[in-house]
Design a protein around this motif. Structure first.
Motif, PDB file in Angstrom:
ATOM      1  N   PRO A   1      45.602  47.100  50.020  1.00 50.11           N
ATOM      2  CA  PRO A   1      46.072  47.077  48.638  1.00 50.11           C
ATOM      3  C   PRO A   1      44.996  46.576  47.689  1.00 50.11           C
ATOM      4  O   PRO A   1      44.262  45.641  48.026  1.00 50.11           O
ATOM      5  CB  PRO A   1      47.267  46.106  48.683  1.00 50.11           C
ATOM      6  CG  PRO A   1      47.139  45.363  49.969  1.00 50.11           C
ATOM      7  CD  PRO A   1      46.389  46.240  50.903  1.00 50.11           C
ATOM      8  N   ALA A   2      44.876  47.235  46.545  1.00 48.67           N
ATOM      9  CA  ALA A   2      43.913  46.849  45.498  1.00 48.67           C
ATOM     10  C   ALA A   2      42.465  46.839  45.981  1.00 48.67           C
ATOM     11  O   ALA A   2      41.651  46.057  45.509  1.00 48.67           O
ATOM     12  CB  ALA A   2      44.280  45.488  44.906  1.00 48.67           C
ATOM     13  N   CYS A   3      42.149  47.742  46.916  1.00 49.92           N
ATOM     14  CA  CYS A   3      40.769  47.779  47.426  1.00 49.92           C
ATOM     15  C   CYS A   3      39.873  48.585  46.492  1.00 49.92           C
ATOM     16  O   CYS A   3      38.677  48.707  46.726  1.00 49.92           O
ATOM     17  CB  CYS A   3      40.736  48.371  48.821  1.00 49.92           C
ATOM     18  SG  CYS A   3      41.216  50.105  48.821  1.00 49.92           S
ATOM     19  N   GLY A   4      40.428  49.187  45.441  1.00 48.54           N
ATOM     20  CA  GLY A   4      39.624  49.982  44.512  1.00 48.54           C
ATOM     21  C   GLY A   4      39.798  51.478  44.704  1.00 48.54           C
ATOM     22  O   GLY A   4      39.011  52.275  44.177  1.00 48.54           O
ATOM     23  N   LYS A   5      40.843  51.885  45.423  1.00 51.97           N
ATOM     24  CA  LYS A   5      41.063  53.315  45.703  1.00 51.97           C
ATOM     25  C   LYS A   5      41.170  54.142  44.428  1.00 51.97           C
ATOM     26  O   LYS A   5      40.568  55.200  44.312  1.00 51.97           O
ATOM     27  CB  LYS A   5      42.380  53.527  46.477  1.00 51.97           C
ATOM     28  CG  LYS A   5      42.436  52.940  47.852  1.00 51.97           C
ATOM     29  CD  LYS A   5      43.700  53.367  48.595  1.00 51.97           C
ATOM     30  CE  LYS A   5      44.998  52.855  48.026  1.00 51.97           C
ATOM     31  NZ  LYS A   5      45.249  51.423  48.216  1.00 51.97           N
ATOM     32  N   GLY A   6      41.965  53.643  43.477  1.00 49.28           N
ATOM     33  CA  GLY A   6      42.233  54.415  42.260  1.00 49.28           C
ATOM     34  C   GLY A   6      40.972  54.676  41.458  1.00 49.28           C
ATOM     35  O   GLY A   6      40.704  55.811  41.057  1.00 49.28           O
TER      36      GLY A   6
ATOM     37  N   LEU B   1      36.935  55.064  53.775  1.00 53.99           N
ATOM     38  CA  LEU B   1      37.651  53.790  53.949  1.00 53.99           C
ATOM     39  C   LEU B   1      36.943  52.709  53.133  1.00 53.99           C
ATOM     40  O   LEU B   1      35.783  52.376  53.402  1.00 53.99           O
ATOM     41  CB  LEU B   1      37.657  53.401  55.432  1.00 53.99           C
ATOM     42  CG  LEU B   1      38.195  51.996  55.738  1.00 53.99           C
ATOM     43  CD1 LEU B   1      39.696  51.914  55.439  1.00 53.99           C
ATOM     44  CD2 LEU B   1      37.935  51.617  57.191  1.00 53.99           C
ATOM     45  N   LEU B   2      37.625  52.194  52.126  1.00 54.51           N
ATOM     46  CA  LEU B   2      37.051  51.123  51.304  1.00 54.51           C
ATOM     47  C   LEU B   2      37.383  49.779  51.950  1.00 54.51           C
ATOM     48  O   LEU B   2      38.559  49.445  52.117  1.00 54.51           O
ATOM     49  CB  LEU B   2      37.608  51.178  49.885  1.00 54.51           C
ATOM     50  CG  LEU B   2      37.230  52.407  49.072  1.00 54.51           C
ATOM     51  CD1 LEU B   2      37.895  52.366  47.703  1.00 54.51           C
ATOM     52  CD2 LEU B   2      35.712  52.518  48.908  1.00 54.51           C
ATOM     53  N   GLU B   3      36.333  49.063  52.328  1.00 50.70           N
ATOM     54  CA  GLU B   3      36.555  47.787  53.009  1.00 50.70           C
ATOM     55  C   GLU B   3      36.334  46.619  52.048  1.00 50.70           C
ATOM     56  O   GLU B   3      35.284  46.535  51.408  1.00 50.70           O
ATOM     57  CB  GLU B   3      35.618  47.669  54.203  1.00 50.70           C
ATOM     58  CG  GLU B   3      35.881  48.764  55.218  1.00 50.70           C
ATOM     59  CD  GLU B   3      35.043  48.630  56.469  1.00 50.70           C
ATOM     60  OE1 GLU B   3      35.619  48.479  57.553  1.00 50.70           O
ATOM     61  OE2 GLU B   3      33.808  48.668  56.349  1.00 50.70           O
ATOM     62  N   THR B   4      37.357  45.755  51.964  1.00 50.98           N
ATOM     63  CA  THR B   4      37.266  44.578  51.098  1.00 50.98           C
ATOM     64  C   THR B   4      37.861  43.397  51.859  1.00 50.98           C
ATOM     65  O   THR B   4      38.524  43.585  52.868  1.00 50.98           O
ATOM     66  CB  THR B   4      38.109  44.761  49.819  1.00 50.98           C
ATOM     67  OG1 THR B   4      39.383  45.261  50.209  1.00 50.98           O
ATOM     68  CG2 THR B   4      37.488  45.701  48.830  1.00 50.98           C
TER      69      THR B   4
END
Ligand code: AMP
Length: 208
Positions: free
Chosen positions: A9-14, A106-109
């Motif tokens: 959630p809120a990893c910057g996908k949008g 895959l955005l990793e945070t």
């Protein structure tokens, strides 16, 4: 080119999906936005969906897939980017039935960074831009002057729940796409522009 952008959630996908869609002229399909549209439309499903999102749970696979299919059927672009879908193994299997995905980003945070982002996130009611409270000089969106608001699920309690659900239900998809050889990991720990550059490098090498 058909892509999935995934991550917690809120990893910057949008924000990153918006960038990709503008650069490659692709359709942005955000299942979170589609659900928020249903909530605002005040139909029979609206209240139920609102409760699910507010508590950080997932809506049913069948409902979400129906919304995605509807959006896909209206696509006039050369491809699309799915932002927030699939989120369960069942959704991934549904998608595989008649869609071909070229790559999954895959955005990793980490937990702390994303929690901070969630608590400072504001969304433009008009153009849907995702903004940080620190960049808002007035109370209006810097891009279109629309009013800004806080998302129903942007609070610490719901974030914790969403993070748990991500780990249990969505994280298994990482292996699923890794096994298919189409998963690309991008560390999203610096600026938006730096992450966009990393994604551009990956996409420019894709042979599609
Ligand atoms: P997002 O805007 O992608 O962070 O999504 C906001 C919320 O919408 C999620 O926490 C879920 O409650 C719901 N949602 C979005 N996409 C899906 C999906 N693919 N499956 C089930 N629920 C979803």
């Amino acid at each position: 080119m058909n892509l999935i952008v995934m991550g917690g959630p809120a990893c910057g996908k949008g924000v990153q999906t918006k960038h990709i869609c503008e650069k490659y002229d692709l359709l942005h399909i955000s299942t979170g936005d589609l659900l928020r549209e249903v909530i605002n439309s005040n139909t029979t499903n609206s209240q139920k969906i609102k409760e699910i999102i507010t508590t950080g749970n997932l809506v049913s696979d069948d409902l979400i897939y129906e919304l995605v299919l509807q959006k896909l059927s209206q696509n006039t672009k050369k491809g699309y980017v799915l932002d927030g879908f699939p989120r369960t193994s069942n959704q991934a299997l549904m998608l595989d039935v008649n869609q071909n995905i070229d790559a999954v980003i895959l955005l990793e945070t980490d937990y702390e960074t994303t929690l901070k982002r969630v608590l400072g996130r504001r969304v433009c009611v008009h153009c849907k831009a995702s903004l940080n409270v620190d960049e808002l000089k007035g109370k209006r969106c810097p891009y279109c002057s629309g009013a800004v608001s806080t998302r129903l699920d942007d609070n610490e309690t719901t974030f914790k729940k969403r993070y748990e659900i991500y780990k249990m239900q969505s994280a298994p998809l990482i292996k699923y796409y890794e096994d298919k050889g189409i998963l690309y990991r991008v560390l999203n720990n610096s600026s938006i522009d730096e992450t966009s550059k990393k994604i551009d490098e990956i996409l420019s090498k894709l042979k599609v």
